[in-house]
Design a protein around this motif. Sequence first.
Motif, mmCIF file in Angstrom:
data_model
loop_
_atom_site.group_PDB
_atom_site.id
_atom_site.type_symbol
_atom_site.label_atom_id
_atom_site.label_comp_id
_atom_site.label_asym_id
_atom_site.label_seq_id
_atom_site.Cartn_x
_atom_site.Cartn_y
_atom_site.Cartn_z
ATOM 1 N N TYR A 166 -6.129 1.409 -7.320
ATOM 2 C CA TYR A 166 -5.188 0.980 -6.283
ATOM 3 C C TYR A 166 -5.900 0.304 -5.115
ATOM 4 O O TYR A 166 -5.358 -0.614 -4.505
ATOM 5 C CB TYR A 166 -4.351 2.159 -5.787
ATOM 6 C CG TYR A 166 -3.232 2.495 -6.739
ATOM 7 C CD1 TYR A 166 -2.451 1.478 -7.288
ATOM 8 C CD2 TYR A 166 -2.957 3.797 -7.103
ATOM 9 C CE1 TYR A 166 -1.439 1.774 -8.174
ATOM 10 C CE2 TYR A 166 -1.937 4.096 -7.990
ATOM 11 C CZ TYR A 166 -1.184 3.082 -8.515
ATOM 12 O OH TYR A 166 -0.180 3.360 -9.383
ATOM 13 N N ILE A 167 -7.121 0.775 -4.808
ATOM 14 C CA ILE A 167 -7.879 0.105 -3.757
ATOM 15 C C ILE A 167 -8.209 -1.322 -4.212
ATOM 16 O O ILE A 167 -8.117 -2.279 -3.446
ATOM 17 C CB ILE A 167 -9.141 0.928 -3.400
ATOM 18 C CG1 ILE A 167 -8.691 2.249 -2.749
ATOM 19 C CG2 ILE A 167 -10.053 0.160 -2.452
ATOM 20 C CD1 ILE A 167 -9.788 3.236 -2.466
ATOM 21 N N LEU A 170 0.824 -1.216 0.000
ATOM 22 C CA LEU A 170 0.000 0.000 0.000
ATOM 23 C C LEU A 170 0.859 1.268 0.000
ATOM 24 O O LEU A 170 0.435 2.304 -0.507
ATOM 25 C CB LEU A 170 -0.932 -0.025 1.221
ATOM 26 C CG LEU A 170 -2.074 0.988 1.279
ATOM 27 C CD1 LEU A 170 -3.043 0.794 0.133
ATOM 28 C CD2 LEU A 170 -2.823 0.886 2.601
ATOM 29 N N GLY A 201 -7.049 6.040 -8.138
ATOM 30 C CA GLY A 201 -7.248 5.749 -6.715
ATOM 31 C C GLY A 201 -8.102 4.505 -6.518
ATOM 32 O O GLY A 201 -7.764 3.612 -5.730
ATOM 33 N N SER A 254 1.277 2.114 -3.546
ATOM 34 C CA SER A 254 0.029 2.630 -4.125
ATOM 35 C C SER A 254 -0.184 4.082 -3.755
ATOM 36 O O SER A 254 -0.470 4.925 -4.602
ATOM 37 C CB SER A 254 -1.174 1.837 -3.612
ATOM 38 O OG SER A 254 -1.011 0.493 -3.879
ATOM 39 N N VAL A 255 -0.054 4.367 -2.455
ATOM 40 C CA VAL A 255 -0.261 5.729 -1.975
ATOM 41 C C VAL A 255 0.751 6.670 -2.634
ATOM 42 O O VAL A 255 0.398 7.724 -3.162
ATOM 43 C CB VAL A 255 -0.135 5.777 -0.435
ATOM 44 C CG1 VAL A 255 -0.066 7.203 0.072
ATOM 45 C CG2 VAL A 255 -1.286 5.047 0.213
ATOM 46 N N GLY A 270 -9.497 9.826 -9.731
ATOM 47 C CA GLY A 270 -10.524 8.903 -9.248
ATOM 48 C C GLY A 270 -10.303 7.495 -9.752
ATOM 49 O O GLY A 270 -10.303 6.532 -8.976
ATOM 50 N N PHE A 325 -5.257 -3.617 -3.929
ATOM 51 C CA PHE A 325 -5.040 -3.973 -2.525
ATOM 52 C C PHE A 325 -5.955 -5.140 -2.125
ATOM 53 O O PHE A 325 -5.502 -6.117 -1.512
ATOM 54 C CB PHE A 325 -5.321 -2.740 -1.650
ATOM 55 C CG PHE A 325 -4.994 -2.940 -0.209
ATOM 56 C CD1 PHE A 325 -3.677 -3.031 0.206
ATOM 57 C CD2 PHE A 325 -6.003 -3.052 0.734
ATOM 58 C CE1 PHE A 325 -3.371 -3.228 1.538
ATOM 59 C CE2 PHE A 325 -5.705 -3.248 2.068
ATOM 60 C CZ PHE A 325 -4.380 -3.335 2.466
ATOM 61 N N LEU A 359 0.120 7.675 -6.191
ATOM 62 C CA LEU A 359 -1.010 8.581 -6.413
ATOM 63 C C LEU A 359 -0.767 10.010 -5.924
ATOM 64 O O LEU A 359 -1.238 10.956 -6.545
ATOM 65 C CB LEU A 359 -2.269 8.019 -5.736
ATOM 66 C CG LEU A 359 -3.573 8.717 -6.132
ATOM 67 C CD1 LEU A 359 -3.899 8.484 -7.593
ATOM 68 C CD2 LEU A 359 -4.727 8.246 -5.275
#
Lengths: 519, 103
Positions: free
Chosen positions: A281-282, A77, A278, A80-81, A275, A285, A84
Amino acid sequence: MRETSMSAIIMFFVFVIAILMVTFWAAKRTRTAKDFYVSGGRIKGLQNALAISGDYMSAASFLGVSGLVYLKGFDGLIYSVGFLVGWPIILFLIAEQLRNLGKHTFAGVISYRLQQKPIRVLAAIGSITTVLVYLTAQIIGAGKLIEVLFGLPYELAVVCVGILMMLYVAFGGVLATTWVQIIKAIFLLSGASFMAYMILNYLDFSFDTLFESAVFIRDTDAIMGSGGLIEDPISAISLGVALMFGTAGLPHILMRFFSVGNAKESRKAIFYATGFIGYFYILTFIIGFGAIILVSTNPQYLDLAQTSLIGGENMVAIHLSHAVGGELFMGFISAVAFTTILAVVSGLTLAGASAISHDLYANVFAKDDTDEMQEMRVLRYAILALGSTAIIFGIAFKEQNIAYLVGLAFAIAASANFPILFLSLYWKKLTTRGAIVGGYLGLTTVIILIILGPVVWGEIINGDALKAIFPYRYPALFSMGVAFFGIWLFSITDTSLEARKEREAYDQQFVRAQSGIEF
Amino acid sequence: MNHTVYEKIRNNPSFSQLTHSRSRFGWGLSLVLLLVYFGFIATLAFAPQYLSKPIGSGFLSVGIFAGIGIILLCFFLTGLYVHKANGEFDTLSDSVYDALRED
């Protein structure tokens, strides 16, 4: 251990061929060099949002991040964060000014008030280095995918992918890659949504059950927090800095900001893209965690020794697609992943090759007599050169984690490109001398630290990460610092006549960058 | 380079209002995001054990909650900026254009 599946392979081919047909259809409509670079400004907001997301949702994001989450849980994560958070900063502080200045490329922007020739050479070298490392990561992903799907040797797979990619960019250009990005972004988002839905469906839509089962299967709650990917505080900060500021220095992403004619539409494009990315990426996960439950416990996805996944951790998403949707869905997801890589690789190659043909060749070496035909020819040679180098790197770095390699591309972008871009917009005292010295210092520092670091000097050359001369895996904190310091020092001490003119030109650049009015 | 046009833009009150409010807004939003993100990174660097603590009685950890929260924050801040830029800032920018056209 599962056999290679005929129906998965057929589905794969059907889908890849359909996408390539779109490319050739689009290629017929590409006529001038301007069309080739930025689609002649014909792309609309939502289309561009999907294309931008397509560029960004690369093999590293889909295969690499889901694999990293599968392996380390929370640590995935962090990537990912980081991937972004750079976006909003570009929009808030950089994008408006770039489009108002009306420049095609990263080099065009930073040479606005500085000397064309040396600045364009620097920008081209920075772009090419970034692109090459990024390309290598993608090509490793593609090689592994073909290896798993067809049972081909990895090296052969990499060569095939590389050749296909070169043909594709040379004949399609950005319009074609734009359409592939759009179509592929839609399929990737829907495919990943389906996978996440199936996982949650299996767990009665309870995230608590998702985390609880994963912790139970791993027999440790290390996956819920920092679990060893980041070894020390310096590494954490250095990785954080690279991911945050690298995005703004990625030449193929910056190019995208110019693809929309209208300012309102292009802002909306960034909003939608944020959007989509994001959300994506969720999903990765959830996919990574879901794979702990559905893939790691199923012997058919493990190798003969039953200890590790077939094709390695980067293939987690592919195995999961088989687990939730069977052979046909696996063929579909493989094709989406493959075209994802193909399209991202094309966008990257095009950005790198246009740095060579547009910035190096057309503006520097053949300043007085150059025509579009000639520039297009140089562009094609540049594509060939970049593609071949990426194939060689892809074979040399085959054991490396692809998300980590993308992190390195971000580190290079944050060290070589971002400081100059940022200071050219916000610091009046920047001069050509400062930009050149600081830019090359940042670039060489980051390359040297990568070579002396645990991966290249340690694992690849000496077979042991501990033998590295430079102890950190993530060099950006140091190299970006060196770049900023170099630019500052060699700008403020520059008292030449040119330096004075460049500082005076800042006010006019500022007015143009803020108003968008040409005068 | 046309100096009269340049001077006119620079001296236009709407132009200075545009540049000031836009840069204040842009830097403000950037600061929020930078603080939150580097707060997350600093926790990871200096107090990583805190990230694996569960929230409440469930299994969700602080780290995962924060990570997903930052992703949502990016989306929210971007939307805020686009809303303001497509409304207020574009109106100001249009009035700079209009003033030039009238001359």
